[in-house]
Design an enzyme around this catalytic site. Structure first.
Site, PDB file in Angstrom:
ATOM      1  N   GLU A 294       0.822  -1.223   0.000  1.00 16.26           N
ATOM      2  CA  GLU A 294       0.000   0.000   0.000  1.00 16.26           C
ATOM      3  C   GLU A 294       0.855   1.271   0.000  1.00 16.26           C
ATOM      4  O   GLU A 294       0.752   2.109   0.912  1.00 16.26           O
ATOM      5  CB  GLU A 294      -0.973  -0.007   1.177  1.00 16.26           C
ATOM      6  CG  GLU A 294      -2.020  -1.085   1.062  1.00 16.26           C
ATOM      7  CD  GLU A 294      -3.053  -1.049   2.195  1.00 16.26           C
ATOM      8  OE1 GLU A 294      -2.786  -0.421   3.232  1.00 16.26           O
ATOM      9  OE2 GLU A 294      -4.124  -1.672   2.035  1.00 16.26           O
TER      10      GLU A 294
ATOM     11  N   GLU B 202      -6.749  -7.714  -1.118  1.00 11.41           N
ATOM     12  CA  GLU B 202      -7.258  -7.646   0.260  1.00 11.41           C
ATOM     13  C   GLU B 202      -8.721  -7.202   0.255  1.00 11.41           C
ATOM     14  O   GLU B 202      -9.132  -6.355  -0.544  1.00 11.41           O
ATOM     15  CB  GLU B 202      -6.484  -6.613   1.101  1.00 11.41           C
ATOM     16  CG  GLU B 202      -5.061  -6.966   1.426  1.00 11.41           C
ATOM     17  CD  GLU B 202      -4.420  -5.907   2.320  1.00 11.41           C
ATOM     18  OE1 GLU B 202      -5.146  -5.184   3.033  1.00 11.41           O
ATOM     19  OE2 GLU B 202      -3.183  -5.784   2.287  1.00 11.41           O
TER      20      GLU B 202
END
Ligand SMILES: [Zn+2]
Length: 675
Positions: free
Chosen positions: A149, A309
């Site tokens: 991320e 995710e």
């Protein structure tokens, strides 16, 4: 297209380093009971892997990998560079990020490195190389996962290293300070620069007004471009280290949908497969989630992507974190597949007992059993994906409508100081997207610089709030419409060039000829204020801004009502340009208005619609062999009954039933129909 994996990956992040080793195998056996066949490991293990600057220790990771190999798991192996170890910040404090306020971070948090730090580049590359050297060729290794991320730590870096690197970046771009001064309109407020050393990042004790806005808007735009590219260089640095050892296994990093700070179209060009993390909040509309999936598919050239995710239950970082309702995670998972995901992965496999994510959902919750609702729902979903996931893999979406998502306009629109603070760029894109989603019209998300030959694949191109028109874009759009294409844009479009300077001569700048309108003024509406819009097809309200339109060849589709001095002026127009049409939307229409505006365009172009009840969406993936997979999804928690003639005779793959007219969908119900 050929699927990227042999199996439909079902699994996600597993952090066994947080647990005693004697618990690991039991956890894996539980995951197997839920049909989980993949885990993503080593995302946050830097401090364990490199306990000192001159020492690596792979003992624990070796044991984790050996257990996964024993159980025939697929492995997504992260490089482990997403959070800096404490010793690193102690010995090299310049490695960590500095806030816009000038405050340099101390050890802590994650995603916390300075992206231009030479030391970070060196040590992150070294760790990626060690991991790649050690685990290349591991049975079951299906994907490398670089860092995590990027940018998720909370903002850009404003440190002295970044300032120095930014000056070099500017020198390469502009060559001379005179060119820089011209591009930034630097004579404003005595900002004329005589030495590169006078350039400083837009800190909020300098030109930064906030993290989005800046005294010199060209500085803000260039600093964002520079920081996005600097972070990307960190990814490329680790990716290239892996490639020295492993020439074949795909490499990715997990992206975050409409995340502002990184221009994902640039990023995806460096990735073998796009992966992303989907975390809708309790107020997120299903159409917004669908748009994010389409965007993540779009940046990768519309190839299938990884859902790296999502949470198996509630998130933990919103103020109020509802548990996912029965069937909701299944629905979200199939929604991702419907829009092009070829994996379904979660964060995380086992719920932490410490740290700030301990209330984040997991497949194995704090009770540690298979008795929980979440575990049972995960297992049921895993069973479905094990049965039919593989045949869907590699199939593609065929769209005749494209929506431009332009990170330059994102930064520019939200960077404007005036006429309003009311704009969220993703919300403006979604305003148009939702009207198509409601009609089950498939959409590709594209970059604004798409070349003409690719643009011509689409019958309709929409550019919401395209405030930044990069060189060549207006000419391409003129050629596209002239040749029969249909184009929609509107409020705020065309105002800026690539330097964030207003294009002189009247809005919408270089799009003026194509749109056949001149926007003389842009009125801002107060947060609770709306403006009436009336026309033959549209009877609705606009909000945020109202463009005061003068028609220069365009025809009027609707006018402003009410008592403003511009009541009676055009609010919606269409311009015949060559053999195509160019529509200008003067104000952000409410949902009723947007639906009414888009409906005749969709019908006229033969794009559908296929009617489904409120909350029920339909999308289709096309396999190479001609098979179509239709995904009928109830995004709401009420029972729905519907008939869709196009689906009659299809085989519902989850139940084996034939579709024969009436379809019943329970709360969050899903049908996957083979046609
Ligand atoms: Zn920095």
């Amino acid at each position: 297209m050929k699927p990227i994996y042999d199996h439909f990956l079902f699994g996600g992040d597993w952090n066994p380093e947080q647990w005693p080793e004697e618990t690991w195998e039991h956890d894996i056996e539980m995951l197997e009971d839920a049909y989980i066949n993949e885990v993503t490991i080593n995302v946050f293990s830097w401090a364990l892997l490199q306990p000192a600057e001159d020492r690596y220790d792979f003992t624990m990771l070796d044991n984790i990998v050996a257990l996964l190999v024993k159980h025939d798991f697929n492995i997504v192996m992260a490089t482990g560079t997403a959070a800096l170890p404490g010793w690193m910040v102690r010995l090299h404090p310049e490695v960590i990020r500095t806030e816009q306020s000038g405050t340099r971070h101390v050890f802590g948090g994650r995603h916390n490195f300075c992206p231009t730090s030479p030391y970070f580049r060196e040590v992150s590359r070294a760790l990626a190389a060690h991991v790649a050297e050690r685990y290349t060729g591991t049975p079951g290794l299906v994907n490398w996962h670089v860092c995590n991320e990027y940018g998720g730590g909370g903002g850009l870096c404003y440190c002295d290293q970044c300032a120095a690197a930014f000056r070099e970046w500017l020198k390469a771009k502009y060559g001379t300070v005179e060119a820089l001064n011209q591009a930034w309109c630097a004579n404003f407020w005595s900002h004329t620069i005589t030495d590169w050393a006078d350039v400083v990042p837009p800190v909020n004790y300098g030109d930064g007004i906030s993290d989005a806005k800046c005294v010199v808007s060209g500085l803000q735009m260039d600093y964002r471009r520079f920081q996005s590219q600097a972070q990307l260089a960190c990814y490329v640095n680790e990716r290239d280290a892996i490639r020295e050892y492993d020439a074949a296994t795909p490499i990715t990093t997990n992206l975050m949908g409409t995340f502002k700070d990184l221009d994902y179209f640039e990023w995806a060009k460096e990735m073998d497969v796009v992966s992303w993390d989907n975390y809708p909040g309790m107020d997120t509309l299903p159409s917004f989630t669908a748009m994010c999936h389409d965007l993540m598919r779009g940046i990768g050239g519309n190839k299938p992507f990884m859902l790296m995710e999502q949470t198996p239950n509630q998130q933990n970082w919103f103020p109020f974190c509802k548990v996912k309702r029965p069937g909701e995670v299944r629905k979200l998972s199939w929604q991702a597949v419907a829009h092009g995901a070829d994996t379904v992965q979660f964060f995380q496999m086992k719920q932490s007992i410490g740290g700030c994510e301990r209330f984040h959902g997991a497949v194995i919750a704090h009770d540690g059993t298979e008795d929980s609702r979440v575990f049972k729902e995960t297992a049921a979903l895993g069973d479905e994906l094990a049965r039919i996931g593989k045949r869907i893999m590699g199939s593609e979406i065929h769209a005749k409508v494209a929506i431009m998502f332009d990170w330059q306009s994102y930064w520019s629109l939200e960077g404007c100081v005036g006429p309003t603070t009311g704009f969220s760029y993703p919300n403006e894109v979604h305003r148009f997207y939702r009207a198509l989603w409601r009609r089950n019209v498939p959409v590709d998300m594209i970059e604004s610089t798409m070349p003409l030959n690719e643009l011509k694949k689409y019958d309709l191109v929409i550019a919401p709030a395209l405030i930044t028109v990069l060189p060549g874009v207006a000419e391409t759009l003129e050629a596209y419409v002239s040749d029969g294409g249909n184009f929609v844009t509107g409020y705020m479009a065309g105002i800026h060039d690539e330097h964030d300077l207003v294009v002189p001569g009247g809005y919408p700048g270089k799009l003026r000829k194509l749109m056949g309108v001149w926007i003389e003024e842009i009125d801002a509406l107060a947060p609770s204020e709306t403006i009436e819009v009336h026309g033959d097809m549209v009877d609705a309200k606009g909000e945020i801004v109202a463009s005061i339109i003068h028609r220069e060849g365009a025809r009027r589709l609707a006018t402003y009502g009410g008592s403003e001095f511009y009541a009676g002026h055009s609010a919606l127009t269409v311009n015949d340009f060559g053999s195509g049409k160019a529509y200008f939307v003067g104000t952000p229409l409410d949902e009723t208005g947007m639906n009414a505006f888009m409906a005749p365009i969709v019908s006229e172009l033969g794009l559908g619609p296929i009617d489904t009840p409120e909350d029920v969406s339909l999308s289709v993936r096309y396999a190479d062999d001609g098979t179509r997979y239709a995904f009928l999804i109830n995004n709401g928690n009420a029972d729905r009954r519907l008939c869709v003639g196009e689906l009659n005779g299809g085989e519902e793959l989850l139940s084996g039933a034939r579709i024969d007219d009436l379809i019943e969908l329970g709360p969050y119900g899903v049908n996957v129909i083979k046609l």
